[in-house]
Design a protein around this motif. Structure first.
Motif, PDB file in Angstrom:
ATOM      1  N   ASP A  34       0.803  -1.221   0.000  1.00 45.53           N
ATOM      2  CA  ASP A  34       0.000   0.000   0.000  1.00 45.53           C
ATOM      3  C   ASP A  34       0.839   1.276   0.000  1.00 45.53           C
ATOM      4  N   ILE A  35       2.002   1.191  -0.602  1.00 47.16           N
ATOM      5  CA  ILE A  35       2.879   2.349  -0.800  1.00 47.16           C
ATOM      6  C   ILE A  35       3.245   2.345  -2.280  1.00 47.16           C
ATOM      7  N   ALA A  36       3.164   3.494  -2.929  1.00 45.74           N
ATOM      8  CA  ALA A  36       3.453   3.558  -4.358  1.00 45.74           C
ATOM      9  C   ALA A  36       4.399   4.709  -4.670  1.00 45.74           C
ATOM     10  N   ASN A  57       1.085   7.289  -0.048  1.00 44.74           N
ATOM     11  CA  ASN A  57       0.816   6.404   1.089  1.00 44.74           C
ATOM     12  C   ASN A  57      -0.660   6.008   1.042  1.00 44.74           C
ATOM     13  N   LEU A  58      -0.931   4.784   0.621  1.00 43.28           N
ATOM     14  CA  LEU A  58      -2.294   4.258   0.551  1.00 43.28           C
ATOM     15  C   LEU A  58      -2.676   3.496   1.815  1.00 43.28           C
ATOM     16  N   GLU A  94       1.451  11.247   6.017  1.00 40.08           N
ATOM     17  CA  GLU A  94       0.183  10.823   6.625  1.00 40.08           C
ATOM     18  C   GLU A  94      -0.503   9.759   5.777  1.00 40.08           C
ATOM     19  N   ASN A  95      -1.387   8.987   6.418  1.00 42.63           N
ATOM     20  CA  ASN A  95      -2.150   7.983   5.682  1.00 42.63           C
ATOM     21  C   ASN A  95      -3.058   8.679   4.665  1.00 42.63           C
ATOM     22  N   GLY A  96      -3.143   8.050   3.487  1.00 45.67           N
ATOM     23  CA  GLY A  96      -3.967   8.612   2.421  1.00 45.67           C
ATOM     24  C   GLY A  96      -3.421   9.900   1.840  1.00 45.67           C
ATOM     25  N   LYS A 144      -5.105   6.914 -13.954  1.00 44.56           N
ATOM     26  CA  LYS A 144      -5.384   8.045 -13.067  1.00 44.56           C
ATOM     27  C   LYS A 144      -4.816   7.658 -11.706  1.00 44.56           C
ATOM     28  N   LEU A 145      -3.854   8.406 -11.244  1.00 43.33           N
ATOM     29  CA  LEU A 145      -3.149   8.075  -9.998  1.00 43.33           C
ATOM     30  C   LEU A 145      -4.049   8.349  -8.800  1.00 43.33           C
ATOM     31  N   PRO A 146      -4.141   7.376  -7.876  1.00 51.94           N
ATOM     32  CA  PRO A 146      -4.939   7.616  -6.672  1.00 51.94           C
ATOM     33  C   PRO A 146      -4.300   8.700  -5.805  1.00 51.94           C
TER      34      PRO A 146
END
Length: 156
Positions: A34-36, A57-58, A94-96, A144-146
């Motif tokens: 969950d990291i890109a 940071n996803l 931070e998260n998200g 499309k990048l989150p």
């Protein structure tokens, strides 16, 4: 003591003696999920395109003491090429959330573009190498990048 150093107690040797080398198999297997790292097309005009590299940071938790090392390497016109190695540090992501790592020049898209990431969660270290292979940053690979909400290429 005939030149030998004898340590009787150290806070750094809680589970093994100094005579035993640390082996890779002994290290914790902290898997990066969950990291890109993403390369985003920031702005486009008739004359040029502007590209940026982002850390995304996803996770549901923040990551701390984030260190990213970036470099490019490969061949151009039959000769080996290496870019400068750059280092980037973020106390917290931070998260998200996302952080801008650096701008990237389109001329390096023919090289391997490597981003080596390390960070901490709850005192545990995680690390992973992300490599954009030559010619992988092309329109056919765009998504499309989150979080960033831009068009680009992402490695998760």
């Amino acid at each position: 003591m005939n030149g030998e150093l004898k340590v009787t107690h150290s806070p750094f040797t809680t589970h093994r003696s100094l005579n035993q080398p640390t082996m890779i198999k002994d290290l914790p297997k902290n898997i990066v999920k969950d990291i890109a790292i993403a390369v985003a097309l920031e702005k486009e005009s008739a004359e040029s395109k502007i590209w940026y590299v982002y850390l995304i940071n996803l996770k549901n938790v923040p990551i701390e003491n984030v260190l990213i090392t970036s470099r490019g390497y490969g061949e151009k016109d039959g000769s080996p090429v290496k870019t400068s190695t750059l280092r980037h540090m973020f106390p917290v992501v931070e998260n998200g959330a996302y952080k801008l790592i650096e701008p990237i020049d389109e001329q390096t898209f023919g090289l391997n573009n490597e981003y080596w990431l390390s960070y901490y969660i709850d005192g545990n270290i995680y690390d992973k190498k992300f490599i954009f292979l030559p010619e992988s940053i092309v329109e056919v690979n765009f998504i499309k990048l989150p979080v960033v909400n831009k068009v680009g290429v992402m490695i998760l």
